[in-house]
Design a protein around this motif. Structure first.
Motif, PDB file in Angstrom:
ATOM      1  N   SER A 245      20.525  -6.206  24.255  1.00 47.41           N
ATOM      2  CA  SER A 245      20.633  -5.170  25.368  1.00 47.41           C
ATOM      3  C   SER A 245      22.026  -4.781  25.645  1.00 47.41           C
ATOM      4  O   SER A 245      22.693  -5.689  26.014  1.00 47.41           O
ATOM      5  CB  SER A 245      19.748  -5.713  26.594  1.00 47.41           C
ATOM      6  OG  SER A 245      19.924  -4.832  27.572  1.00 47.41           O
ATOM      7  N   ILE A 246      22.153  -3.647  25.623  1.00 45.86           N
ATOM      8  CA  ILE A 246      23.516  -2.989  25.862  1.00 45.86           C
ATOM      9  C   ILE A 246      23.378  -1.884  27.107  1.00 45.86           C
ATOM     10  O   ILE A 246      22.667  -0.871  26.830  1.00 45.86           O
ATOM     11  CB  ILE A 246      24.249  -2.486  24.619  1.00 45.86           C
ATOM     12  CG1 ILE A 246      24.210  -3.276  23.323  1.00 45.86           C
ATOM     13  CG2 ILE A 246      25.618  -1.918  24.984  1.00 45.86           C
ATOM     14  CD1 ILE A 246      24.874  -2.742  22.127  1.00 45.86           C
ATOM     15  N   ARG A 247      23.590  -2.419  28.228  1.00 47.36           N
ATOM     16  CA  ARG A 247      23.515  -1.413  29.256  1.00 47.36           C
ATOM     17  C   ARG A 247      24.644  -0.461  29.639  1.00 47.36           C
ATOM     18  O   ARG A 247      25.595  -1.093  29.819  1.00 47.36           O
ATOM     19  CB  ARG A 247      23.014  -2.420  30.503  1.00 47.36           C
ATOM     20  CG  ARG A 247      22.727  -1.457  31.816  1.00 47.36           C
ATOM     21  CD  ARG A 247      22.093  -2.120  33.128  1.00 47.36           C
ATOM     22  NE  ARG A 247      22.879  -3.464  33.216  1.00 47.36           N
ATOM     23  CZ  ARG A 247      23.994  -3.578  34.008  1.00 47.36           C
ATOM     24  NH1 ARG A 247      24.415  -2.791  34.778  1.00 47.36           N
ATOM     25  NH2 ARG A 247      24.499  -4.804  34.129  1.00 47.36           N
ATOM     26  N   VAL A 248      24.323   0.792  29.537  1.00 48.48           N
ATOM     27  CA  VAL A 248      25.407   1.706  29.567  1.00 48.48           C
ATOM     28  C   VAL A 248      24.984   2.685  30.785  1.00 48.48           C
ATOM     29  O   VAL A 248      25.771   3.450  31.292  1.00 48.48           O
ATOM     30  CB  VAL A 248      25.940   2.528  28.392  1.00 48.48           C
ATOM     31  CG1 VAL A 248      26.119   1.456  27.298  1.00 48.48           C
ATOM     32  CG2 VAL A 248      24.480   3.275  28.006  1.00 48.48           C
ATOM     33  N   LEU A 249      24.072   2.378  31.503  1.00 47.91           N
ATOM     34  CA  LEU A 249      23.263   3.401  32.621  1.00 47.91           C
ATOM     35  C   LEU A 249      23.249   2.485  33.732  1.00 47.91           C
ATOM     36  O   LEU A 249      22.696   1.170  33.739  1.00 47.91           O
ATOM     37  CB  LEU A 249      22.180   4.052  32.185  1.00 47.91           C
ATOM     38  CG  LEU A 249      22.322   4.979  31.068  1.00 47.91           C
ATOM     39  CD1 LEU A 249      20.822   5.573  30.643  1.00 47.91           C
ATOM     40  CD2 LEU A 249      23.116   6.069  31.095  1.00 47.91           C
ATOM     41  N   GLY A 250      23.286   3.226  34.959  1.00 41.82           N
ATOM     42  CA  GLY A 250      23.145   2.588  36.390  1.00 41.82           C
ATOM     43  C   GLY A 250      21.503   2.354  36.843  1.00 41.82           C
ATOM     44  O   GLY A 250      20.842   2.985  35.924  1.00 41.82           O
ATOM     45  N   ALA A 251      21.458   2.023  37.884  1.00 39.84           N
ATOM     46  CA  ALA A 251      19.757   1.921  38.447  1.00 39.84           C
ATOM     47  C   ALA A 251      19.421   3.270  38.411  1.00 39.84           C
ATOM     48  O   ALA A 251      18.054   3.195  38.307  1.00 39.84           O
ATOM     49  CB  ALA A 251      20.184   1.356  39.635  1.00 39.84           C
ATOM     50  N   ASP A 252      20.153   4.350  38.485  1.00 48.64           N
ATOM     51  CA  ASP A 252      19.450   5.770  38.513  1.00 48.64           C
ATOM     52  C   ASP A 252      19.436   6.437  37.285  1.00 48.64           C
ATOM     53  O   ASP A 252      19.024   7.490  37.183  1.00 48.64           O
ATOM     54  CB  ASP A 252      20.436   6.567  39.526  1.00 48.64           C
ATOM     55  CG  ASP A 252      21.800   6.663  39.166  1.00 48.64           C
ATOM     56  OD1 ASP A 252      22.174   6.096  38.058  1.00 48.64           O
ATOM     57  OD2 ASP A 252      22.491   7.176  39.707  1.00 48.64           O
ATOM     58  N   LEU A 253      19.632   5.547  36.153  1.00 50.56           N
ATOM     59  CA  LEU A 253      19.745   6.385  34.658  1.00 50.56           C
ATOM     60  C   LEU A 253      20.819   7.132  34.134  1.00 50.56           C
ATOM     61  O   LEU A 253      20.682   8.001  33.736  1.00 50.56           O
ATOM     62  CB  LEU A 253      18.319   6.734  34.618  1.00 50.56           C
ATOM     63  CG  LEU A 253      17.292   5.778  33.908  1.00 50.56           C
ATOM     64  CD1 LEU A 253      15.849   6.485  33.309  1.00 50.56           C
ATOM     65  CD2 LEU A 253      17.710   4.613  33.155  1.00 50.56           C
ATOM     66  N   ARG A 254      21.807   7.071  35.318  1.00 47.42           N
ATOM     67  CA  ARG A 254      23.005   8.082  34.923  1.00 47.42           C
ATOM     68  C   ARG A 254      24.127   7.126  34.590  1.00 47.42           C
ATOM     69  O   ARG A 254      24.109   5.968  35.062  1.00 47.42           O
ATOM     70  CB  ARG A 254      23.560   8.613  36.396  1.00 47.42           C
ATOM     71  CG  ARG A 254      22.184   9.487  36.853  1.00 47.42           C
ATOM     72  CD  ARG A 254      22.774  10.554  37.843  1.00 47.42           C
ATOM     73  NE  ARG A 254      21.915  11.328  38.325  1.00 47.42           N
ATOM     74  CZ  ARG A 254      21.819  12.602  37.613  1.00 47.42           C
ATOM     75  NH1 ARG A 254      22.644  13.020  36.639  1.00 47.42           N
ATOM     76  NH2 ARG A 254      21.065  13.692  37.832  1.00 47.42           N
ATOM     77  N   GLY A 255      25.134   7.701  33.778  1.00 44.85           N
ATOM     78  CA  GLY A 255      26.152   7.087  33.454  1.00 44.85           C
ATOM     79  C   GLY A 255      27.310   8.064  32.874  1.00 44.85           C
ATOM     80  O   GLY A 255      26.989   9.216  32.681  1.00 44.85           O
ATOM     81  N   LYS A 256      28.312   7.486  32.526  1.00 49.34           N
ATOM     82  CA  LYS A 256      29.270   8.200  31.663  1.00 49.34           C
ATOM     83  C   LYS A 256      29.355   8.175  30.406  1.00 49.34           C
ATOM     84  O   LYS A 256      28.800   7.234  29.597  1.00 49.34           O
ATOM     85  CB  LYS A 256      30.724   7.617  32.186  1.00 49.34           C
ATOM     86  CG  LYS A 256      30.861   7.941  33.724  1.00 49.34           C
ATOM     87  CD  LYS A 256      32.326   7.458  33.840  1.00 49.34           C
ATOM     88  CE  LYS A 256      32.883   7.615  35.336  1.00 49.34           C
ATOM     89  NZ  LYS A 256      32.604   9.038  35.924  1.00 49.34           N
ATOM     90  N   GLY A 257      29.562   9.172  29.767  1.00 51.81           N
ATOM     91  CA  GLY A 257      29.475   9.213  28.199  1.00 51.81           C
ATOM     92  C   GLY A 257      30.364   8.588  27.539  1.00 51.81           C
ATOM     93  O   GLY A 257      30.118   7.731  26.498  1.00 51.81           O
ATOM     94  N   THR A 258      31.485   8.102  28.222  1.00 49.05           N
ATOM     95  CA  THR A 258      32.250   6.952  27.763  1.00 49.05           C
ATOM     96  C   THR A 258      31.933   5.577  27.729  1.00 49.05           C
ATOM     97  O   THR A 258      32.217   5.074  26.592  1.00 49.05           O
ATOM     98  CB  THR A 258      33.864   7.125  28.684  1.00 49.05           C
ATOM     99  OG1 THR A 258      33.688   6.873  29.885  1.00 49.05           O
ATOM    100  CG2 THR A 258      34.630   8.506  28.315  1.00 49.05           C
ATOM    101  N   ALA A 259      30.886   5.400  28.573  1.00 48.60           N
ATOM    102  CA  ALA A 259      30.508   3.984  28.649  1.00 48.60           C
ATOM    103  C   ALA A 259      29.312   3.948  27.442  1.00 48.60           C
ATOM    104  O   ALA A 259      29.326   2.923  26.663  1.00 48.60           O
ATOM    105  CB  ALA A 259      29.770   3.890  29.870  1.00 48.60           C
ATOM    106  N   PHE A 260      28.859   5.086  27.267  1.00 45.94           N
ATOM    107  CA  PHE A 260      27.640   5.284  26.079  1.00 45.94           C
ATOM    108  C   PHE A 260      28.332   5.004  24.780  1.00 45.94           C
ATOM    109  O   PHE A 260      28.074   4.170  24.035  1.00 45.94           O
ATOM    110  CB  PHE A 260      27.066   6.603  26.170  1.00 45.94           C
ATOM    111  CG  PHE A 260      25.933   6.953  25.357  1.00 45.94           C
ATOM    112  CD1 PHE A 260      25.368   5.773  24.339  1.00 45.94           C
ATOM    113  CD2 PHE A 260      25.751   8.199  24.672  1.00 45.94           C
ATOM    114  CE1 PHE A 260      24.658   6.194  23.149  1.00 45.94           C
ATOM    115  CE2 PHE A 260      24.897   8.330  23.614  1.00 45.94           C
ATOM    116  CZ  PHE A 260      24.372   7.462  22.846  1.00 45.94           C
TER     117      PHE A 260
END
Length: 192
Positions: free
Chosen positions: A51-66
């Motif tokens: 499991s590689i989590r790149v999004l937060g609890a709201d299913l939002r995140g930064k493209g750089t994290a992805f």
């Protein structure tokens, strides 16, 4: 359903000091990862998941994290990577193009959900990536091939009964739930 199947959990953190991948405790902040993992396990029961989590609890995140999470997965040499997300960021186009090439030349299958709304998204548009959109036929092994990409395959992704966080269940629709059907089948093929 995922107990014993997830062999490692990591999270991508983005802060003022940069982006880094860190070991994480097993947890799903939203339920999306649990759903995708359960679909894959349903089609490839012997699979080991990371499991590689790149999004937060709201299913939002930064493209750089992805991108950082994908780069880490490629460096680990995983055989199949399910990407039930995509980026619409034009500025990240070259980054994701490079990552898709790196995966391809290391024989790593990238399976990416196309964006749920008609718009360019990455890395799903790259020819070396299995691009997936949803169809409504409730058969986890039914795939449709599209000879006129950008989306290559259709898989079940409409009204899919799925596992959810904390042992729950729900029904969901989206390309996010179509992509792991293809990833599970690809994992089964690769295992042979």
């Amino acid at each position: 359903m995922l107990h014993g199947r997830v062999v490692e959990n990591v999270a991508v953190e983005v802060d003022d000091d940069g982006t880094r991948v860190v070991q994480d405790e097993p947890r799903d902040l939203f339920g999306h990862g649990t759903a995708c993992g359960a679909i894959i396990v349903g089609l490839a029961p012997e699979v080991e998941l990371v499991s590689i989590r790149v999004l937060g609890a709201d299913l939002r995140g930064k493209g750089t994290a992805f991108a950082a999470g994908l780069a880490w997965a490629i460096e680990q040499g995983f055989a199949v990577c399910n990407l039930s997300l995509s980026s619409k960021s034009e500025s990240l186009y070259p980054v994701f193009h490079d990552l898709a090439d790196r995966a391809y030349f290391r024989s790593i299958a990238l399976v990416s959900a196309a964006n749920n709304v008609p718009a360019p998204s990455y890395p799903s548009l790259f020819s070396s990536v299995f691009s997936v959109a949803a169809h409504a036929e409730p058969d986890p092994e039914r795939l449709y091939y599209n000879p006129s990409p950008p989306v290559e395959f259709g898989a079940w992704g409409v009204d899919v009964p799925i596992a959810w966080k904390d042992g729950g269940r729900t029904t969901a629709t989206g390309n996010s739930f179509a992509a792991p059907h293809v990833a599970g089948l690809v994992a089964r093929i690769v295992s042979k």
